[in-house]
Design a protein around this motif. Sequence first.
Motif, PDB file in Angstrom:
ATOM      1  N   GLU A   1      -4.377   5.203   3.703  1.00 25.37           N
ATOM      2  CA  GLU A   1      -2.963   5.297   3.303  1.00 25.37           C
ATOM      3  C   GLU A   1      -2.784   6.337   2.215  1.00 25.37           C
ATOM      4  O   GLU A   1      -1.886   7.183   2.279  1.00 25.37           O
ATOM      5  CB  GLU A   1      -2.472   3.936   2.821  1.00 25.37           C
TER       6      GLU A   1
ATOM      7  N   ASP B   1     -10.707   5.569  -4.632  1.00 25.98           N
ATOM      8  CA  ASP B   1     -10.146   4.272  -4.256  1.00 25.98           C
ATOM      9  C   ASP B   1     -11.262   3.248  -4.407  1.00 25.98           C
ATOM     10  O   ASP B   1     -12.124   3.115  -3.536  1.00 25.98           O
ATOM     11  CB  ASP B   1      -9.620   4.319  -2.817  1.00 25.98           C
TER      12      ASP B   1
ATOM     13  N   THR C   1      -6.842  -1.603  -5.295  1.00 34.33           N
ATOM     14  CA  THR C   1      -5.834  -2.369  -4.574  1.00 34.33           C
ATOM     15  C   THR C   1      -6.387  -3.751  -4.259  1.00 34.33           C
ATOM     16  O   THR C   1      -7.276  -3.899  -3.411  1.00 34.33           O
ATOM     17  CB  THR C   1      -5.437  -1.647  -3.273  1.00 34.33           C
TER      18      THR C   1
ATOM     19  N   SER D   1      -6.776   1.030   2.615  1.00 37.00           N
ATOM     20  CA  SER D   1      -5.957   1.590   1.531  1.00 37.00           C
ATOM     21  C   SER D   1      -6.268   3.072   1.340  1.00 37.00           C
ATOM     22  O   SER D   1      -5.359   3.876   1.091  1.00 37.00           O
ATOM     23  CB  SER D   1      -6.199   0.828   0.231  1.00 37.00           C
TER      24      SER D   1
ATOM     25  N   ARG E   1       0.828  -1.209   0.000  1.00 34.21           N
ATOM     26  CA  ARG E   1       0.000   0.000   0.000  1.00 34.21           C
ATOM     27  C   ARG E   1       0.861   1.257   0.000  1.00 34.21           C
ATOM     28  O   ARG E   1       0.536   2.247  -0.680  1.00 34.21           O
ATOM     29  CB  ARG E   1      -0.947   0.001   1.211  1.00 34.21           C
TER      30      ARG E   1
END
Length: 237
Positions: A68, A57, A117, A65, A40
């Motif tokens: 982050e 995201d 992700t 994630s 990440r």
Amino acid sequence: MPRAGLDKNPRDVAEMFDGVAKGYDRTNSVMTMGFDRRWRWLTRRVLEATPGERILDLAAGTAVSTVEYARSGAYCVAADFSLGMLRSGAHRDVPKVAADAFHLPFATDSFDAVTVTFGLRNMNDTVAALREMCRVVRPGGRLVICEVSQPPWRPIRWLHHNIVLRLLPRITTPFSSNREAYAYLAESMRDWRDQVSLAELIAAAGWDEVEWLNLTFGVVALHRAVKPAAGREPAGS
């Protein structure tokens, strides 16, 4: 609890993730031996988001994630079609939206970048999902995909497929509420595309300047691309 199949029926996938939402972050860290945090971090570096930018995201799950990526100072929105995952991340202080990756509830050209992700391989039509991501990103905006991949070195690939992925459901059993879900996830990792074929799908969806970076011997790869400027066709089209 249900287990999704490799046909990736959206309802089955959503129900499966709803069922494993509790404890999902902890189980992820166990099965990746803590590498998920570094992946990440590297994704954030490649994303190169800056304060004032708007980042989507997608398939954000519990929004770990998203938090982050928000460290960059950008305005980051977590979107996922599993309400259970979003509820499990309710304590994380980022905007959250329930969203279907194929029909995103955002206007065209809304974001400066979109990232996924470890969620792209669970979408049953990869190109359609990538096209919808392209729609909501402004011309010149970026795409960053962090996803499992196929190690290019044959001995590592054999170990990954025949040892690590076979052991994965057993390793996660003490931490997960649904062992069958992790059996599916292991199968989806083994069945997923290599770096080159994913790059070709990204380009086919309308993205330009596609490139990738192998992480951890190619077990994971970062793919990055740019939406062509208005009026310009993608390279190779």
